[in-house]
Design a protein around this motif. Structure first.
Motif, mmCIF file in Angstrom:
data_model
loop_
_atom_site.group_PDB
_atom_site.id
_atom_site.type_symbol
_atom_site.label_atom_id
_atom_site.label_comp_id
_atom_site.label_asym_id
_atom_site.label_seq_id
_atom_site.Cartn_x
_atom_site.Cartn_y
_atom_site.Cartn_z
ATOM 1 N N ARG A 36 40.342 68.905 -29.208
ATOM 2 C CA ARG A 36 41.619 68.988 -29.911
ATOM 3 C C ARG A 36 41.538 70.052 -30.992
ATOM 4 O O ARG A 36 40.572 70.110 -31.744
ATOM 5 C CB ARG A 36 41.950 67.649 -30.541
ATOM 6 N N HIS A 38 43.567 71.440 -34.349
ATOM 7 C CA HIS A 38 44.508 70.923 -35.338
ATOM 8 C C HIS A 38 44.563 71.923 -36.488
ATOM 9 O O HIS A 38 43.521 72.237 -37.076
ATOM 10 C CB HIS A 38 43.956 69.582 -35.804
ATOM 11 N N THR A 94 34.279 66.522 -35.723
ATOM 12 C CA THR A 94 35.274 67.541 -36.035
ATOM 13 C C THR A 94 34.582 68.648 -36.804
ATOM 14 O O THR A 94 33.950 68.398 -37.828
ATOM 15 C CB THR A 94 36.427 66.967 -36.882
ATOM 16 N N VAL A 112 52.175 70.388 -39.802
ATOM 17 C CA VAL A 112 50.933 70.211 -39.058
ATOM 18 C C VAL A 112 51.184 70.530 -37.598
ATOM 19 O O VAL A 112 52.193 70.109 -37.033
ATOM 20 C CB VAL A 112 50.418 68.765 -39.219
ATOM 21 N N ARG A 114 49.981 69.889 -33.919
ATOM 22 C CA ARG A 114 49.171 68.957 -33.122
ATOM 23 C C ARG A 114 49.338 69.327 -31.653
ATOM 24 O O ARG A 114 50.365 69.870 -31.261
ATOM 25 C CB ARG A 114 49.631 67.529 -33.368
#
Length: 116
Positions: A36, A38, A94, A112, A114
């Motif tokens: 992911r 971000h 992360t 943000v 995502r």
């Protein structure tokens, strides 16, 4: 980055995202698990995070010897950003990097990002 009021960071942020994402694919990948990306615009910081599923493989900055064709990504990230680090998770980790914003930067429509 333009919409966020941070156009000067566009190229550096793109390079950091590419390096962290490449590292997640090469060193943090688990079959059947994605990673992911971000991005966050905070009051004085642009933060880039990449989360992968392999928490036992932490990033290590290696000395550059000779003319290697790889292994310099974390050195680039350290040179381009104000700071970077790793946050261990219950499953995975992360890896994050932060750009300090100059006064007046980041006044755009920050939000943000995502994954879809």
């Amino acid at each position: 980055m333009g919409e966020w009021g941070c156009p000067r960071l566009a190229q550096d942020a793109a390079l950091v995202v590419c390096e962290l994402a490449s590292n997640a694919l090469l060193h943090g990948g688990v079959p059947g698990r994605a990673f992911r990306v971000h991005l966050m615009l905070l009051p004085a910081v642009l933060r880039v995070e990449v989360t992968d599923a392999l928490g036992e493989r932490l990033p290590v900055v290696r000395p550059v010897v000779g003319e290697p064709t790889c292994g310099r990504g974390l050195l680039l990230i350290a040179a381009l950003t104000a700071r970077w680090g790793v946050t261990p998770l219950v499953v995975g980790k992360t890896v994050w990097a932060e750009f300090d914003l100059e006064e007046g930067e980041g006044s755009g429509t920050g939000y943000v990002v995502r994954p879809a």
